[in-house]
Design a protein around this motif. Structure first.
Motif, PDB file in Angstrom:
ATOM      1  N   MET A   1       0.858  -1.220   0.000  1.00 50.32           N
ATOM      2  CA  MET A   1       0.000   0.000   0.000  1.00 50.32           C
ATOM      3  C   MET A   1       0.887   1.261   0.000  1.00 50.32           C
ATOM      4  N   SER A   2       0.607   2.199  -0.892  1.00 47.78           N
ATOM      5  CA  SER A   2       1.433   3.410  -0.908  1.00 47.78           C
ATOM      6  C   SER A   2       1.102   4.265   0.313  1.00 47.78           C
ATOM      7  N   ILE A   3       2.009   5.182   0.638  1.00 50.05           N
ATOM      8  CA  ILE A   3       1.778   6.029   1.817  1.00 50.05           C
ATOM      9  C   ILE A   3       0.489   6.821   1.659  1.00 50.05           C
ATOM     10  N   GLN A   4       0.260   7.277   0.419  1.00 48.85           N
ATOM     11  CA  GLN A   4      -0.946   8.092   0.199  1.00 48.85           C
ATOM     12  C   GLN A   4      -2.224   7.307   0.469  1.00 48.85           C
ATOM     13  N   THR A   5      -2.251   6.037   0.007  1.00 49.23           N
ATOM     14  CA  THR A   5      -3.450   5.226   0.249  1.00 49.23           C
ATOM     15  C   THR A   5      -3.582   4.962   1.738  1.00 49.23           C
ATOM     16  N   GLU A   6      -2.441   4.710   2.393  1.00 49.93           N
ATOM     17  CA  GLU A   6      -2.499   4.463   3.848  1.00 49.93           C
ATOM     18  C   GLU A   6      -3.115   5.656   4.550  1.00 49.93           C
ATOM     19  N   GLN A   7      -2.683   6.858   4.137  1.00 48.62           N
ATOM     20  CA  GLN A   7      -3.205   8.048   4.796  1.00 48.62           C
ATOM     21  C   GLN A   7      -4.684   8.229   4.553  1.00 48.62           C
ATOM     22  N   ALA A   8      -5.101   7.936   3.286  1.00 47.27           N
ATOM     23  CA  ALA A   8      -6.513   8.112   2.981  1.00 47.27           C
ATOM     24  C   ALA A   8      -7.342   7.132   3.803  1.00 47.27           C
ATOM     25  N   ALA A   9      -6.743   5.946   4.096  1.00 41.36           N
ATOM     26  CA  ALA A   9      -7.497   4.946   4.838  1.00 41.36           C
ATOM     27  C   ALA A   9      -7.509   5.248   6.329  1.00 41.36           C
ATOM     28  N   SER A  10      -6.715   6.221   6.756  1.00 43.57           N
ATOM     29  CA  SER A  10      -6.634   6.505   8.186  1.00 43.57           C
ATOM     30  C   SER A  10      -7.802   7.378   8.623  1.00 43.57           C
ATOM     31  N   GLN A  11      -8.475   6.939   9.681  1.00 43.06           N
ATOM     32  CA  GLN A  11      -9.601   7.743  10.181  1.00 43.06           C
ATOM     33  C   GLN A  11      -9.106   9.079  10.714  1.00 43.06           C
ATOM     34  N   SER A  12      -7.902   9.091  11.312  1.00 44.04           N
ATOM     35  CA  SER A  12      -7.352  10.353  11.820  1.00 44.04           C
ATOM     36  C   SER A  12      -7.096  11.319  10.667  1.00 44.04           C
ATOM     37  N   ALA A  13      -6.564  10.797   9.553  1.00 40.73           N
ATOM     38  CA  ALA A  13      -6.299  11.658   8.393  1.00 40.73           C
ATOM     39  C   ALA A  13      -7.604  12.252   7.868  1.00 40.73           C
ATOM     40  N   GLU A  14      -8.625  11.429   7.802  1.00 41.82           N
ATOM     41  CA  GLU A  14      -9.924  11.925   7.308  1.00 41.82           C
ATOM     42  C   GLU A  14     -10.491  13.004   8.224  1.00 41.82           C
ATOM     43  N   LEU A  15     -10.390  12.763   9.522  1.00 35.50           N
ATOM     44  CA  LEU A  15     -10.914  13.751  10.473  1.00 35.50           C
ATOM     45  C   LEU A  15     -10.149  15.062  10.386  1.00 35.50           C
ATOM     46  N   PHE A  16      -8.830  14.961  10.187  1.00 36.86           N
ATOM     47  CA  PHE A  16      -8.016  16.171  10.123  1.00 36.86           C
ATOM     48  C   PHE A  16      -8.414  16.999   8.901  1.00 36.86           C
ATOM     49  N   ALA A  17      -8.731  16.326   7.800  1.00 32.72           N
ATOM     50  CA  ALA A  17      -9.167  17.054   6.599  1.00 32.72           C
ATOM     51  C   ALA A  17     -10.450  17.839   6.916  1.00 32.72           C
ATOM     52  N   ARG A  18     -11.383  17.185   7.633  1.00 37.44           N
ATOM     53  CA  ARG A  18     -12.616  17.905   8.032  1.00 37.44           C
ATOM     54  C   ARG A  18     -12.290  19.051   8.986  1.00 37.44           C
ATOM     55  N   ALA A  19     -11.411  18.763   9.949  1.00 40.50           N
ATOM     56  CA  ALA A  19     -11.101  19.731  11.008  1.00 40.50           C
ATOM     57  C   ALA A  19     -10.498  21.013  10.447  1.00 40.50           C
ATOM     58  N   GLN A  20      -9.667  20.865   9.406  1.00 41.69           N
ATOM     59  CA  GLN A  20      -8.994  22.058   8.873  1.00 41.69           C
ATOM     60  C   GLN A  20      -9.968  23.063   8.257  1.00 41.69           C
ATOM     61  N   ARG A  21     -11.157  22.577   7.900  1.00 40.93           N
ATOM     62  CA  ARG A  21     -12.149  23.485   7.325  1.00 40.93           C
ATOM     63  C   ARG A  21     -12.807  24.365   8.396  1.00 40.93           C
ATOM     64  N   VAL A  22     -12.826  23.902   9.637  1.00 36.51           N
ATOM     65  CA  VAL A  22     -13.591  24.645  10.658  1.00 36.51           C
ATOM     66  C   VAL A  22     -12.765  25.099  11.860  1.00 36.51           C
ATOM     67  N   LEU A  23     -11.555  24.562  12.014  1.00 36.94           N
ATOM     68  CA  LEU A  23     -10.722  24.953  13.159  1.00 36.94           C
ATOM     69  C   LEU A  23      -9.418  25.523  12.613  1.00 36.94           C
ATOM     70  N   PRO A  24      -8.944  26.681  13.099  1.00 35.65           N
ATOM     71  CA  PRO A  24      -7.676  27.215  12.574  1.00 35.65           C
ATOM     72  C   PRO A  24      -6.554  26.205  12.816  1.00 35.65           C
ATOM     73  N   GLY A  25      -5.908  25.792  11.737  1.00 42.81           N
ATOM     74  CA  GLY A  25      -4.847  24.789  11.867  1.00 42.81           C
ATOM     75  C   GLY A  25      -5.406  23.394  12.086  1.00 42.81           C
ATOM     76  N   GLY A  26      -6.725  23.280  12.168  1.00 42.19           N
ATOM     77  CA  GLY A  26      -7.353  21.972  12.350  1.00 42.19           C
ATOM     78  C   GLY A  26      -7.495  21.548  13.794  1.00 42.19           C
ATOM     79  N   VAL A  27      -7.097  22.422  14.732  1.00 45.22           N
ATOM     80  CA  VAL A  27      -7.074  22.006  16.142  1.00 45.22           C
ATOM     81  C   VAL A  27      -7.541  23.140  17.056  1.00 45.22           C
TER      82      VAL A  27
END
Ligand code: PLP
Length: 442
Positions: A1-27
Motif C-alpha cells: 500500500m502506498s503512503i498516500q493510500t495508507e493516509q486516505a485509509a486513516s480515520q485520523s487523516a480523514e478527520l483532520f481534513a474535516r477539522a482544517q475546514r472549521v478549526l484554525p490549523g485543524g485544532v
C-alpha cells in the motif's frame, strides 16, 4: 500500500481534513499537532491511549501533566458519575468546594486560604492581580523563557529568540503575540534563571514598583532544572525585604512533593498557583496563600480590592474529581512515581552515553526532559535548540511515537500512578533505539 493510500485509509487523516475546514490549523490547541496529521484519540485507560486507527500507545504526556492517575481512573469515574446525576454546576456554593479547599490547604503550611478557577492561566492571572491589588504596584518580574499560560503579562518573553532576546544582563521584554500593547511589556521585568547577581540587580532597579516575582520552581521550557536553592532564597528574601510578593507557579511542579516543590526548599510562597493534576482530569486552577493577601478578594473584608468571580469556578465536577485525585496522590504515591522517574532518568542517560548520542536528561520528581545537548542546559538560552539539534529532536520524537510512546513535544515525560517498571523500561529501551538512529544522522 502506498503512503498516500495508507493516509486516505486513516480515520485520523480523514478527520483532520474535516477539522482544517472549521478549526484554525485543524485544532483547538497547537500542542496536539503532528505531521502529517494528529492522531485522534478514541479512548484511554490507565497509562495507555488507543487512537481512532486502533493503535495503542503508552502515554507519557498525561494531557500535559494533568492526569496524575492516568485515564479513566475508576475512583474518579465513580465520583464524577455520582455528581453528574446531581447536577454539574449551580449558582450556589457546594460542600465539595469546601472539602477540597480544606484538603489542599492541609498539604502546605503556606496555604492559609485558596480560591478555585478553571485553568492554570487563570490561576496565574488571579495571582498577579492579587499581588497588584495587595501591594498597589503595577509590575511583575518573571524568568526569561518561562511558560505561565496565556495572560498578557505572564507570556512576555515566553519564546524569545537569539535575534531579539537582548543581553544576558538585561534581557529584552519580547511579546509572544503580535499586537501586544507596549504597556504590557513595560510592566514586566525579565530575569535570567538561576543568576542571583543579575536578577537582584534588575529587581533593585524597579524596587518600588514590583508587585510580585512569578517563579516556577522547575520551569519546563527554561530547561526543566529545579531552581537552585540560593536563587530561591535570594528571591524569597528580596521580595520580603522590598514589600513585594513571591508568586510561585506550581501548576506542574505541585506533583513533585506532597506539599509542592516549595516544601523541598523549606520556603513558603505568598501565593501559589496550581492547576492541571489537581482537577483529576477536569479543567481547574487554584491560587492559595497568605490569608491577608487572599482576603483582597473577600467582599466582606476590610481590604476588598480585587472583585473576583467565574461562572465555572469551583464547579462540583472538577471539585469531586480533584479531591479524589489528590487524596489518592498521597506521600507513598508521590514517592513511588518519583522513583520511577529517577529510574527513567538514569536509564535514558546511560542509553545516551552507550550510543554516543549527543543527548542529556534534566528534571526531578516525576518529570524528565531529554535535550539534544551533551551537557544539561542551565537556562533558557542554553536550552534553545539550534536547527541541527531541532532536526535530531524531531527525528527522536517521531521514532518514539512510531514505537508507541506519546511524549510532550519538548521530549518531556510526565509519569502517572498506573505506570510500573514495565512502562519505564520500555521507554528507556525505545530511547536506546532512537539514540542509535539519530547518532547516525549527519
Ligand atoms: C507552569 C505552567 N503554568 C501555567 C500553565 C497554564 O495552564 P493552563 O494550560 O491550564 O492554562 C501551564 C500549562 O502548561 C504551565 O505549564
Amino acid at each position: 500500500m502506498s503512503i498516500q493510500t495508507e493516509q486516505a485509509a486513516s480515520q485520523s487523516a480523514e478527520l483532520f481534513a474535516r477539522a482544517q475546514r472549521v478549526l484554525p490549523g485543524g485544532v483547538s490547541r497547537n500542542t496536539v499537532l503532528r505531521k502529517p496529521h494528529p492522531a485522534y484519540a478514541a479512548r484511554g485507560e490507565g497509562c495507555r491511549i488507543t487512537d481512532l486507527d486502533g493503535t495503542t500507545r503508552i502515554d507519557f504526556s498525561n494531557n500535559m501533566a494533568s492526569l496524575i492517575h492516568g485515564h479513566a481512573y475508576p475512583p474518579i469515574v465513580r465520583a464524577v458519575t455520582e455528581q453528574l446525576e446531581r447536577g454539574t454546576a449551580y449558582m450556589m456554593a457546594t460542600e465539595s468546594e469546601v472539602a477540597f479547599a480544606e484538603h489542599l490547604c492541609s498539604r502546605s503550611p503556606g496555604f492559609e486560604k485558596i480560591r478555585f478557577v478553571n485553568s492554570g492561566t487563570e490561576a496565574i492571572m488571579v495571582g498577579i492581580k492579587a499581588a497588584r491589588a495587595f501591594t498597589g504596584r503595577p509590575r511583575i518580574a518573571k524568568i526569561e523563557g518561562a511558560y505561565h499560560g496565556g495572560y498578557d503579562y505572564a507570556e512576555v518573553s515566553q519564546t524569545p529568540k537569539p535575534e531579539n532576546w537582548g543581553s544576558a544582563e538585561r534581557p529584552n521584554t519580547v511579546p509572544l503575540v503580535h499586537g501586544t500593547p507596549d504597556s504590557s511589556l513595560d510592566n514586566v521585568v525579565i530575569l535570567p534563571f538561576n543568576d542571583v547577581e543579575r536578577a537582584l540587580a534588575l529587581l533593585d532597579e524597579h524596587r518600588e514598583e514590583i508587585a510580585g516575582v512569578v517563579l516556577d520552581p522547575m520551569p519546563h521550557r527554561v530547561g526543566l532544572n529545579p531552581v537552585e536553592p540560593g536563587f530561591m532564597r535570594a528571591i524569597r528574601d528580596w521580595t520580603t525585604a522590598n514589600g513585594s510578593l513571591l508568586v510561585l507557579d506550581e501548576v506542574i511542579t505541585f506533583r513533585s512533593e506532597y506539599g509542592g516543590l516549595q516544601s523541598h526548599y523549606g520556603i513558603q510562597a505568598d501565593l501559589t498557583a496550581m492547576g492541571k493534576m489537581i482537577g483529576g482530569g477536569f479543567p481547574v486552577g487554584a491560587v492559595a496563600g497568605r490569608a491577608d493577601v487572599m482576603d483582597v478578594m473577600d467582599p466582606n473584608g476590610g481590604r476588598y480590592l480585587f472583585p473576583h468571580s467565574g461562572t465555572f469556578s469551583a464547579n462540583p465536577i472538577s471539585m469531586v474529581a480533584g479531591h479524589v485525585a489528590m487524596l489518592d496522590f498521597d506521600e507513598t504515591a508521590v514517592a513511588r512515581i518519583n522513583a520511577l522517574s529517577e529510574r527513567a532518568r538514569t536509564g535514558i542517560t546511560e542509553a545516551a552515553r552507550a550510543t554516543g548520542a549527543r543527548a542529556c536528561v534534566t528534571g526531578a520528581g516525576s518529570i524528565l526532559r531529554v535535550h539534544m545537548k551533551e551537557t544539561p542546559p542551565r537556562n533558557f538560552r542554553e536550552a534553545y535548540l539550534s536547527p541541527e539539534e531541532g532536526a535530531r529532536l524531531s527525528a527522536l520524537l517521531d521514532h518514539l511515537f512510531e514505537a508507541g510512546f506519546i511524549m510532550i513535544n519538548t521530549c518531556t515525560a510526565m509519569m502517572s500512578t498506573p505506570m510500573t517498571e514495565v512502562e519505564i523500561d520500555a521507554l528507556v529501551a525505545a530511547f536506546g533505539d532512537g539514540f542509535e538512529k539519530i547518532a547516525r544522522m549527519p
